[in-house]
Each structure stands twice: as structure tokens, then as C-alpha cells.
Design a protein around this motif. Structure first.
Motif, PDB file in Angstrom:
ATOM      1  N   ARG A 248       5.102  -9.448  -1.804  1.00  0.00           N
ATOM      2  CA  ARG A 248       4.771  -8.067  -1.435  1.00  0.00           C
ATOM      3  C   ARG A 248       4.697  -7.981   0.097  1.00  0.00           C
ATOM      4  N   THR A 249       5.810  -7.660   0.706  1.00  0.00           N
ATOM      5  CA  THR A 249       5.886  -7.705   2.167  1.00  0.00           C
ATOM      6  C   THR A 249       5.028  -6.636   2.834  1.00  0.00           C
ATOM      7  N   THR A 250       4.784  -5.496   2.150  1.00  0.00           N
ATOM      8  CA  THR A 250       3.975  -4.447   2.773  1.00  0.00           C
ATOM      9  C   THR A 250       2.513  -4.863   2.906  1.00  0.00           C
ATOM     10  N   ARG A 273      -2.550   0.916  14.230  1.00  0.00           N
ATOM     11  CA  ARG A 273      -1.314   1.578  13.824  1.00  0.00           C
ATOM     12  C   ARG A 273      -1.448   3.079  14.029  1.00  0.00           C
ATOM     13  N   GLU A 274      -0.389   3.690  14.436  1.00  0.00           N
ATOM     14  CA  GLU A 274      -0.385   5.134  14.625  1.00  0.00           C
ATOM     15  C   GLU A 274      -0.042   5.795  13.297  1.00  0.00           C
ATOM     16  N   ILE A 275      -1.014   6.460  12.701  1.00  0.00           N
ATOM     17  CA  ILE A 275      -0.812   7.134  11.427  1.00  0.00           C
ATOM     18  C   ILE A 275      -0.536   8.606  11.699  1.00  0.00           C
ATOM     19  N   LYS A 276       0.604   9.086  11.233  1.00  0.00           N
ATOM     20  CA  LYS A 276       0.981  10.478  11.449  1.00  0.00           C
ATOM     21  C   LYS A 276       0.291  11.383  10.439  1.00  0.00           C
ATOM     22  N   ILE A 298       1.288   5.437   3.589  1.00  0.00           N
ATOM     23  CA  ILE A 298       0.866   4.944   4.904  1.00  0.00           C
ATOM     24  C   ILE A 298       1.040   3.429   5.026  1.00  0.00           C
ATOM     25  N   GLY A 299       1.777   2.844   4.067  1.00  0.00           N
ATOM     26  CA  GLY A 299       2.217   1.463   4.241  1.00  0.00           C
ATOM     27  C   GLY A 299       1.420   0.392   3.522  1.00  0.00           C
ATOM     28  N   ILE A 325      -4.885  12.270   5.823  1.00  0.00           N
ATOM     29  CA  ILE A 325      -4.189  10.988   5.752  1.00  0.00           C
ATOM     30  C   ILE A 325      -4.822   9.951   6.678  1.00  0.00           C
ATOM     31  N   LYS A 326      -5.296  10.366   7.848  1.00  0.00           N
ATOM     32  CA  LYS A 326      -5.951   9.428   8.755  1.00  0.00           C
ATOM     33  C   LYS A 326      -7.269   8.947   8.172  1.00  0.00           C
TER      34      LYS A 326
END
Length: 456
Positions: A248-250, A273-276, A298-299, A325-326
């Protein structure tokens, strides 16, 4: 597509002293990463050795559980017994291929070694279907002898062969060519284990893969190909080269950070990390599946257990306000990927004002039992920390404490960071809440849980 299997050797290679509990937690995290095999050292005569394998077998269900057995036929019997409940058991027959080491460790001359290889593989095969022959120090062996040893192992039932460059004496292209020569005509999967002391193990491993190897031995904090580098490489090159793996690379880097923390106890620098913020707002009516989808956006690729923890924390926040989301990213950071909770917060009551001393009454849960503490302090947060220390029964040196907002609106969420120092080592914890006192309490408990986890 060239599908590569990853066998992680961290628990076999790591030199630091790990507790029984720490070893199991590392095995659990490797299983969640979807490594193809979790490798364990030889089972000795101590009961703890067998218990470690048996306990790991209770939760390592998807990965192969591989145990070394090279010192004697009795070691094979012990390995088979310990692996009796494993879903995918494997016995590794790891034998030296250089004459000097054979004679020193096994008291066997080279001309008799192939017979010993056959004897050990046959014995292992009689008690386990999956048997791997690992040629230790293969790159310093006489090549003709090495080919004969590999053929002997396969002829009597070895289901996999691994070649090791323990001395790191070959450059990547030469090692790949070496693997091709030695395994010519071998009809079982071929693995490679490269020592990274010169920093080229990842390159050697991937070139071996391009030339036919199907398994790479990796490690976190050990001598083999670093899992962090190799896993990231697979993620980066898979489209151009058609090389894939189940890992699981993520979730790779976060889980490796956790394992490194377990091994060394050292904290690691986290790159922000910059979360949009795409305007999505989640509410109490949103289901766990909706929250999971946004976690993945968000990864994060979290196991079900961590998703449930995040969802519980999300619902706690969502009872007071909608979640963006942030804020969801901050919830993941505070609720998931943590050590197991020894203490969890049940409730707290804070009294504070300009005419009274600040006081805190806190109730924590430990193993299903509620324990409470009451304390006064120089401000509400100081009182809360003293109340927690009263419950734990010990005091900690507060190395650092800070609070920052996650978002900027009126009902912004606060993210608290607490660092506690114990015996010269730093343990950090984070907490999240719309209430800065609540965030601070949760951060303090998070740090305490890490201290208790390591000490137990």
C-alpha cells in the motif's frame, strides 16, 4: 505487468532490543502494509520465541509468515510447531555458501554442503509445504558450487530460492547478471537480498527484478534494501516499466515512520503537506463510507480499524460544527496511525476565573475501568495536566506545548502539540478539538500513551 513480491526482514535483521509487544506491533503494521511476507528469526528453545510466532500467526492472515530454521533439524521442528496455526506458513533454510563460514558455523566442508542442503530442505518440506532456500553470502561463493547448491535445493522441493549479497561486493548491473547466471534453468521464484551499506541496494534489487527476480527482501532500520526507498521506487516507475507490487504505497511513508519510532523511539520530522480545501463540508449525517472516500481523496489509505477511529473522532467534532477537508486531515493525524491506547478520555470538567484558582476534574478509561483525578493549577490547562498526572501516578517534564488553529472561521478547530521528556527522550502527542482545553488534554494523553506503550 511484472508483479514483485516484497518480503520484509525487519524483525529478523533489526539489532536494537525490542520488547515482545513492540515486535508484534511491527508485524501488525507490516501486515497492514500488505507486504507479501513477514520474516521472523529462528525459533530458539525459549518459550518466548515460539510464543512470538504463534501470536503473530493470529493476526498475520494475508502475508506469508516466514521463520528461519538453519542451525539444525530440531530448529525446523520448532519452526513448524510454532507455525502450526499460521494461514500461510513458510520455513526459511538460510545456509552460508562460502567455505570459511560453512566450516566455522556448521563444521561442514564445502564438498559435503550440497548433501546438507538436501537434508535440511527435505526435512523442512516434510513439515511445511512452503520452503525457501536462502543462499547466504552468495556473491562470495564459488559460482559452480553455488549453482549446484541451488539445484540441490530445488530438486528436493524448495519452493523459492534467494541469493544474498551480504558483503555488498557487486555493483547493481553485475549483481543482476550474477542472479541470471546462477538461476539459469531454475523453475521456482527467485528472490534477492542486497546489503545497503554502500547505498546501492535499491538499484541492485530493481535491476535484478528487471532480469527475472520475482521477490525482493527489504528492511526498516536493517541492512537489507530499505523498504522506504524500494516501495517509493515501485510507486514512481510502475507506469513506465510495468512493475507492480501489492504494498500500500499511499500509506507506506507514514507506517514506516511509525515502525521507526517503535524501533528507535526517536521522533521524525514531519513535512507539512498542503491540503487543498475544495469546499466540501461533512456533517453528522454523513456515513463512514463518505468519510472514508474523503480520507482517500487527501492521500490516506487507512486500514478499517483506523477508519473507524477517524469516524468516531469525526462524529465528535461534527456534533458541534461541519467538517472541512483540512479539518478531516487533522482528524486523521490525531486519531489514526497511533500506538494502542492505554488511556482514553471519558470526560472533563474545568473551573476557571479571575477570582478562583483553576481546577480540573478528569475521568480516563483504562482497560474498561474509569479512573478519575482532581487537581488545581496555574490556569485551566496546567490544572488539567496535573489531574492526568494524578491519575497516572507520576509526573512528567513538559518539554514543549503549543496550540494552533486548523481553520480560520469563528468555530475554528485547535490542534494542540505536547512534548513530554522522560529519561532524556521526547514523546510527542497531538489533540484536536473546537475547545483548546480539550485539544490540550487529548494531546497530553496521546503522549502519555506512547510512554506507557514503550515501557510496557
Amino acid at each position: 505487468m511484472n508483479h514483485i513480491k516484497i518480503a520484509d526482514t525487519t524483525l529478523s535483521d533489526v539489532k536494537s532490543t525490542l520488547t515482545f509487544k513492540q515486535k508484534l506491533e511491527i508485524a501488525r503494521k507490516l501486515e497492514r502494509l500488505h507486504v507479501d511476507a513477514v520474516e521472523l528469526p529462528e525459533v530458539g528453545t525459549a518459550k518466548a520465541d515460539s510464543l512470538l510466532v504463534r501470536t503473530a500467526a493470529s493476526f498475520v492472515k494475508d502475508s506469508v509468515l516466514s521463520v528461519a530454521a538453519a542451525s539444525s533439524p530440531d530448529a525446523i521442528e520448532r519452526a513448524a510447531d510454532a507455525l502450526s496455526t499460521a494461514s500461510h506458513p513458510r520455513i526459511r533454510i538460510e545456509l552460508p555458501m562460502t567455505a570459511s563460514i560453512m566450516e566455522y558455523t556448521l563444521h561442514i566442508k564445502q564438498h559435503k554442503m550440497c548433501d546438507y542442503v538436501k537434508k535440511m530442505i527435505e526435512k523442512a518440506k516434510s513439515v511445511c509445504d512452503d520452503v525457501e532456500f536462502t543462499a547466504v553470502d552468495a556473491t562470495r561463493a564459488e559460482e559452480a558450487f553455488l549453482k549446484e547448491a541451488v539445484k540441490s535445493a530445488v530438486d528436493v522441493g524448495a519452493t523459492m530460492v534467494t541469493l544474498c549479497d551480504d558483503a555488498a561486493i557487486l555493483l547493481p548491473d553485475d549483481f543482476a547478471a550474477f542472479v541470471v547466471r546462477v538461476t539459469e534453468g531454475v523453475d521456482v521464484p527467485v528472490g534477492v537480498k542486497c546489503n545497503n551499506k554502500n547505498g546501492v541496494a535499491t538499484a541492485a534489487a530493481i535491476l535484478a527484478v528487471k532480469n527475472g527476480a520475482s521477490c525482493v527482501k527489504t528492511s526498516i532500520g536493517g541492512e537489507a534494501t530499505p523498504l522506504r526507498e524500494f516501495g517509493s521506487l515501485i510507486k514512481d516507475i510502475r507506469e513506465n516499466y510495468g512493475i507492480t507490487a501489492d504494498i500500500r504505497t499511499t500509506e507506506l511513508l507514514r507506517t514506516i515512520d511509525q515502525i521507526e519510532w517503535i524501533i528507535s523511539g526517536k521522533t521524525h520530522t514531519v513535512v507539512k503537506r498542503e491540503i487543498k480545501d475544495d469546499g466540501i463540508r461533512l456533517s453528522l449525517s454523513d456515513t463512514i463510507d463518505t468519510v472514508r472516500e474523503n480520507i482517500e481523496k487527501i492521500g490516506y489509505d487507512l486500514p478499517d480499524e483506523d477508519v473507524k477511529k477517524v469516524y468516531e473522532e469525526f462524529r465528535r467534532i461534527a456534533r458541534k460544527k461541519s467538517v472541512g477537508i483540512k479539518e478531516l486531515d487533522a482528524i486523521v493525524a490525531s486519531a489514526a496511525l497511533q500506538v494502542p491506547e492505554t488511556y482514553s478520555l471519558e470526560n472533563y470538567v474545568i473551573n476557571s476565573g479571575n477570582r478562583i484558582s483553576s481546577s480540573a476534574q478528569i475521568a480516563l478509561n483504562r482497560e474498561g475501568r474509569t479512573v478519575q483525578g482532581i487537581a488545581i493549577g496555574d490556569g485551566p490547562i496546567d490544572a488539567a495536566f496535573h489531574a492526568i498526572e494524578q491519575i497516572i501516578g507520576r509526573r512528567f517534564e513538559l518539554d514543549d506545548f503549543s496550540i494552533q488553529t486548523v481553520t480560520q472561521e469563528k468555530e475554528a478547530m485547535g490542534n494542540a502539540l505536547v512534548r513530554l521528556r522522560v529519561a532524556g527522550r521526547i514523546y510527542s502527542g497531538t489533540g484536536l478539538s473546537t475547545d483548546i482545553i480539550g485539544a490540550s488534554i487529548r494531546a497530553y494523553i496521546s503522549a502519555v500513551n506512547k510512554i506507557v506503550y514503550e515501557e510496557e
